[in-house]
Design a protein around this motif. Structure first.
Motif, short mmCIF file in Angstrom:
data_model
loop_
_atom_site.label_atom_id
_atom_site.label_comp_id
_atom_site.label_asym_id
_atom_site.label_seq_id
_atom_site.Cartn_x
_atom_site.Cartn_y
_atom_site.Cartn_z
N MET A 218 0.57 -1.28 0.03
CA MET A 218 -0.38 -0.10 0.34
C MET A 218 0.87 1.42 -0.11
SD MET A 218 -2.71 -0.55 0.18
CE MET A 218 -3.82 0.87 -0.93
N PHE A 219 0.21 2.81 0.07
CA PHE A 219 0.64 3.77 -0.47
C PHE A 219 1.30 4.17 0.94
CE2 PHE A 219 -1.74 3.48 -3.67
CZ PHE A 219 -1.17 3.60 -4.99
N ASN A 220 2.15 4.97 1.96
CA ASN A 220 3.14 4.93 2.69
C ASN A 220 2.85 6.14 2.70
OD1 ASN A 220 3.96 6.57 5.08
ND2 ASN A 220 5.89 5.24 4.68
N ARG A 221 1.20 7.27 3.20
CA ARG A 221 0.77 8.62 2.92
C ARG A 221 1.37 9.47 3.61
NH1 ARG A 221 -5.36 6.95 4.79
NH2 ARG A 221 -5.43 5.13 3.08
N SER A 222 2.27 9.21 4.93
CA SER A 222 3.40 9.93 5.79
C SER A 222 3.68 10.39 4.22
CB SER A 222 3.86 9.15 6.93
OG SER A 222 4.57 10.76 7.55
N GLU A 223 4.79 9.82 3.60
CA GLU A 223 5.57 10.12 3.08
C GLU A 223 5.17 10.56 1.62
OE1 GLU A 223 8.97 10.45 3.35
OE2 GLU A 223 8.79 8.96 5.36
N ILE A 224 3.68 10.38 1.50
CA ILE A 224 3.45 11.56 0.40
C ILE A 224 3.23 12.35 0.55
CG2 ILE A 224 1.06 11.63 -1.41
CD1 ILE A 224 1.90 8.29 -1.03
N MET A 225 2.48 12.83 2.27
CA MET A 225 2.61 14.17 2.17
C MET A 225 3.47 15.03 2.85
SD MET A 225 -1.20 14.90 2.58
CE MET A 225 -1.33 16.14 4.46
N LYS A 226 4.74 14.32 2.98
CA LYS A 226 5.91 15.65 3.15
C LYS A 226 6.19 15.25 1.98
CE LYS A 226 7.29 12.97 7.41
NZ LYS A 226 8.29 11.66 8.21
N ASP A 227 5.99 14.86 1.21
CA ASP A 227 6.29 15.15 -0.17
C ASP A 227 6.17 16.77 -0.81
OD1 ASP A 227 7.69 14.34 -2.66
OD2 ASP A 227 6.45 13.77 -3.65
N ALA A 228 4.49 16.17 -0.57
CA ALA A 228 3.39 17.12 -1.42
C ALA A 228 3.95 18.78 -0.47
CB ALA A 228 2.44 16.81 -0.61
N HIS A 229 4.69 19.49 1.07
CA HIS A 229 5.15 19.83 2.08
C HIS A 229 5.81 20.10 0.73
CE1 HIS A 229 1.45 20.77 4.94
NE2 HIS A 229 1.17 19.58 4.80
N ARG A 230 7.07 19.50 0.85
CA ARG A 230 8.36 19.56 0.25
C ARG A 230 8.54 20.53 -1.25
NH1 ARG A 230 10.66 15.01 -0.33
NH2 ARG A 230 10.20 13.74 2.14
N SER A 231 7.33 20.28 -1.90
CA SER A 231 6.96 19.95 -3.34
C SER A 231 6.45 22.06 -3.37
CB SER A 231 6.31 19.21 -3.78
OG SER A 231 6.44 18.00 -3.99
N ALA A 232 5.73 21.42 -1.95
CA ALA A 232 4.58 22.84 -2.16
C ALA A 232 5.52 25.01 -1.65
CB ALA A 232 3.45 22.61 -1.12
N LYS A 233 5.89 24.16 -0.81
CA LYS A 233 6.99 24.77 -0.42
C LYS A 233 8.49 25.26 -1.71
CE LYS A 233 10.78 25.80 3.40
NZ LYS A 233 11.52 24.67 3.77
N HIS A 234 8.55 24.40 -1.80
CA HIS A 234 9.95 24.74 -2.80
C HIS A 234 8.84 25.45 -4.30
CE1 HIS A 234 12.88 24.40 -6.29
NE2 HIS A 234 12.25 23.46 -7.14
N MET A 235 7.92 25.21 -5.13
CA MET A 235 7.20 26.26 -5.19
C MET A 235 6.35 27.65 -5.24
SD MET A 235 4.85 22.89 -6.73
CE MET A 235 3.38 23.59 -7.80
N MET A 236 5.92 27.70 -4.04
CA MET A 236 5.88 29.09 -3.41
C MET A 236 6.93 29.99 -3.60
SD MET A 236 2.92 28.84 -2.38
CE MET A 236 3.05 30.62 -1.01
N GLN A 237 8.02 29.23 -3.29
CA GLN A 237 9.23 29.75 -3.26
C GLN A 237 10.54 30.17 -4.78
OE1 GLN A 237 12.48 27.68 -1.58
NE2 GLN A 237 11.94 28.21 0.74
N THR A 238 9.32 30.49 -5.35
CA THR A 238 9.73 29.81 -7.25
C THR A 238 9.03 30.84 -7.62
OG1 THR A 238 7.88 28.16 -7.56
CG2 THR A 238 11.11 27.67 -7.64
N ALA A 239 9.44 31.58 -8.77
CA ALA A 239 8.75 32.53 -9.58
C ALA A 239 7.31 31.98 -9.90
CB ALA A 239 9.44 32.98 -9.92
N GLY A 240 6.37 32.72 -9.33
CA GLY A 240 5.26 33.24 -9.52
C GLY A 240 3.96 32.14 -8.94
N TRP A 241 4.39 31.66 -7.96
CA TRP A 241 3.31 30.45 -8.23
C TRP A 241 2.62 30.88 -5.99
CZ3 TRP A 241 1.06 26.14 -8.71
CH2 TRP A 241 1.85 25.61 -10.22
#
Length: 91
Positions: free
Chosen positions: A1-24
């Motif tokens: 099955m899927f590791n939901r904790s890792e998916i959420m951490k990955d999503a937060h990491r991605s969102a944080k990175h996207m917020m720091q890049t231009a335009g997001w």
């Protein structure tokens, strides 16, 4: 099955990175996190597939994209070749 904790951490990491890049940043964190969470789930689902399942999904995607070819291009031959490839992969 899927590791939901890792998916959420990955999503937060991605969102944080996207917020720091231009335009997001203009969209707000909620929207960016929602988008990043969808992407994280897609990445997790693709990672869980076997190589044969990945190939089948790629061929199906290619068949679906044939609808968007310009009218001058004949997609019938390509569609036939892809369907043959799909039937051999599924067997």
């Amino acid at each position: 099955m899927f590791n939901r904790s890792e998916i959420m951490k990955d999503a937060h990491r991605s969102a944080k990175h996207m917020m720091q890049t231009a335009g997001w940043a203009q969209y707000g964190y909620r929207y960016v996190f929602q988008y990043a969470l969808g992407c994280a789930w897609r990445r997790a689902k693709v990672a869980a597939l076997t190589e044969q399942q990945r190939q089948i999904a790629a061929v199906k995607s290619e068949i679906a994209n044939l609808e968007y070819l310009p009218l001058r291009q004949n997609a019938a031959a390509r569609r036939s070749a892809l369907q043959n490839k799909l039937s051999t992969l599924a067997a």
